[in-house]
Design an enzyme around this catalytic site. Structure first.
Site, mmCIF file in Angstrom:
data_model
loop_
_atom_site.group_PDB
_atom_site.id
_atom_site.type_symbol
_atom_site.label_atom_id
_atom_site.label_comp_id
_atom_site.label_asym_id
_atom_site.label_seq_id
_atom_site.Cartn_x
_atom_site.Cartn_y
_atom_site.Cartn_z
ATOM 1 C CD GLU A 46 32.556 42.989 -31.268
ATOM 2 O OE1 GLU A 46 33.085 44.051 -31.327
ATOM 3 O OE2 GLU A 46 32.597 42.345 -30.558
ATOM 4 C CB CYS A 103 34.821 46.364 -38.235
ATOM 5 S SG CYS A 103 34.301 44.412 -37.873
#
Ligand code: NAP
Length: 454
Positions: free
Chosen positions: A228, A262
């Site tokens: 990720e 993010c």
């Protein structure tokens, strides 16, 4: 890096921690393997009860745990407490749903009885960042421990107390000793551990550099990885959008967690018909945010995580301005103790500028004007990243185009991108691969065994 708690609101180092030695790393590996053997012998009901206890502890101690988060990485206390409570929700979700996700799946394929059985793999290396220092870890803990895997946690070196707290909560909830261990180790030692036969895979949330390093070692070792990584999410606003709603959500999307998310909306791609109105309201919204002590309930924006991070963001903004970007508001270092930075908006970002492609991991929005949905989607895709995306429109054709054509792991229509325990989470392109959460995340570290009984 050495493990230390530094308060980003003051710049003061409040505690430092010694790294563990080689013998302790060996002990950790052995106890992770032993815990996996124990956990896989537990019934799903036993795992369920223990995971509910994790959730109960998190709820009961949300304020104390939230205070550790705020101390170590600077987010507002109210958002830190909310993060801990979200972890409790996530753990309960996996406590109650993992048995169904792990259940045998029968397939009528041959004359034999055939089915898939999901079996745990064993100890997983868990490399995590500081920005959601609890949620990032618990979104591994919930599905992984319910599946019968165990975790060897190398958390970011600036959140050692958050890291240790997870080990403590999991132990106190009654999971086997060693089921989740917080390890103060170097990134080089992460590599050594990945080469150990007992470690069966790795999940990493963080930068491309760290992800590529872990994945390349796992590639040599033939071990699965979930990555990720970064994102520069598009947030598209079309003329039919409810503009006030889009603006309010845009302000939150870009500035929550002081912009260090993010899946934050980072590139605001707005149709020309509503561009000026959006810009004026967005500017007013950003300027209205209260910057200050993260422990004060009135504060919206606390400090950035570190001086280095603030310097990097300031450098990116200065470079963008030099390349022709125009400052709509903010985007400046606030002098004084702590690592405060005024949220800002830039427009007129040039395609030749690094800012067009980079992730800005702080509260700076990039604003773009487009003339059609096609242009909006092309711009959204003109990025190395593909994590989340949002579009605000009432037009069904535009909604479907965005869902089908935006290269991202998620498209949220008329809301901001967010993570939910029941929904798969992950990206495409340089944002990584694999999925956390949901059945996909739980099974990422399962052996999908094919069974045929004649
Ligand atoms: P980072 O430097 O990559 O750190 C993340 C973790 O990786 C830390 O524990 C770090 O340890 C470790 N690490 C660094 N280099 C490593 C290596 N070569 N081998 C093994 N481990 C290594 O990331 P960051 O800059 O702090 O975090 C921000 C980045 O994470 C942003 O790009 C953000 O978008 C991304 N992120 C992605 C997601 C997502 O779900 N996709 C969520 C949150 C954040 P040390 O602290 O000791 O260096």
């Amino acid at each position: 890096m050495a493990f230390a708690s530094m308060n980003p609101a003051t710049g003061e180092t409040v505690a430092t921690f010694e790294n563990i030695n080689k013998a302790q790393i060996e002990d950790a590996l052995a106890s992770s393997w032993a815990a996996h053997q124990t956990l896989k012998s537990w019934s799903m009901e036993d795992r369920r009860a223990a995971m509910h206890r994790v959730a109960d502890i998190l709820d009961a101690e949300a304020e104390e745990l939230g205070a550790i988060v705020t101390l170590e990485m600077g987010k507002t206390l109210k958002s830190a407490i909310a993060e801990v409570k979200k972890c409790a929700v996530g753990c309960r979700y996996y406590a109650d749903n993992a048995a169904d996700m792990m259940a045998d799946e029968f397939i009528n394929a041959t004359s034999a009885t055939t089915y898939k059985r999901y079996l745990p793999m064993g100890p997983i290396m868990v490399v995590m960042p500081w920005n959601y220092p609890m949620w990032q870890v618990y979104r591994f803990v919930g599905p992984a421990l319910m599946a019968g895997n165990t975790g060897l946690l190398k958390h970011a070196s600036n959140v050692p107390q958050c890291s240790q707290s997870v080990e403590d909560v999991v132990r106190r909830a009654g999971f086997p000793e060693g089921a989740l261990q917080s390890l103060y180790i170097t990134t080089g030692e992460v590599g050594d551990m990945l080469r150990d036969d007992r470690v069966r895979g790795a999940t990493l949330t963080g930068s491309e550099r760290a992800g590529a390093s872990v994945a390349s070692i796992c590639g040599q070792e033939i071990k699965p990885t979930v990555l990720e990584l970064g994102g520069s999410d598009a947030f598209i606003v079309m003329p039919s959008a409810d503009l006030d709603k889009a603006v309010n959500i845009a302000v939150t999307a870009r500035t929550q967690n002081c912009g260090q998310s993010c899946i934050a909306g980072k590139r605001f791609i707005v149709h020309a018909d509503v561009y000026d109105a959006f810009k004026a309201k967005f500017k007013a919204g950003i300027e209205s945010l209260v910057i200050g002590d993260p422990n004060d309930p009135e504060t919206d924006i606390g400090p950035l995580v570190s001086e280095g991070s603030r310097d990097e963001i300031a450098k990116q903004v200065e470079a963008a301005l030099k390349d022709g970007a125009v400052r709509v508001t903010g985007g400046e270092v606030i002098e004084g103790p702590g690592f405060f930075y005024r949220p800002g908006i830039l427009e007129n970002i040039q395609k030749s500028s690094n800012a067009y492609y980079e992730e800005i991991f702080g509260p700076v929005a990039l604003l773009f004007k487009v003339n059609s949905i096609e242009e909006a989607i092309d711009l959204a895709n003109d990025s190395p990243f593909g994590l989340g995306s949002s579009i605000f429109t009432q037009n069904k054709v535009e909604q479907d185009l965005a869902i089908d054509e935006i290269e991202a792991g998620a498209t949220f229509v008329n809301s901001m991108t967010s993570s939910h325990p029941a929904l798969p989470f992950g990206g495409v392109k340089r944002s990584g691969y694999g999925r956390e959460l949901a059945a996909e995340g739980l099974r990422a570290f399962c052996n999908v065994k094919t069974v045929s009984i004649s």
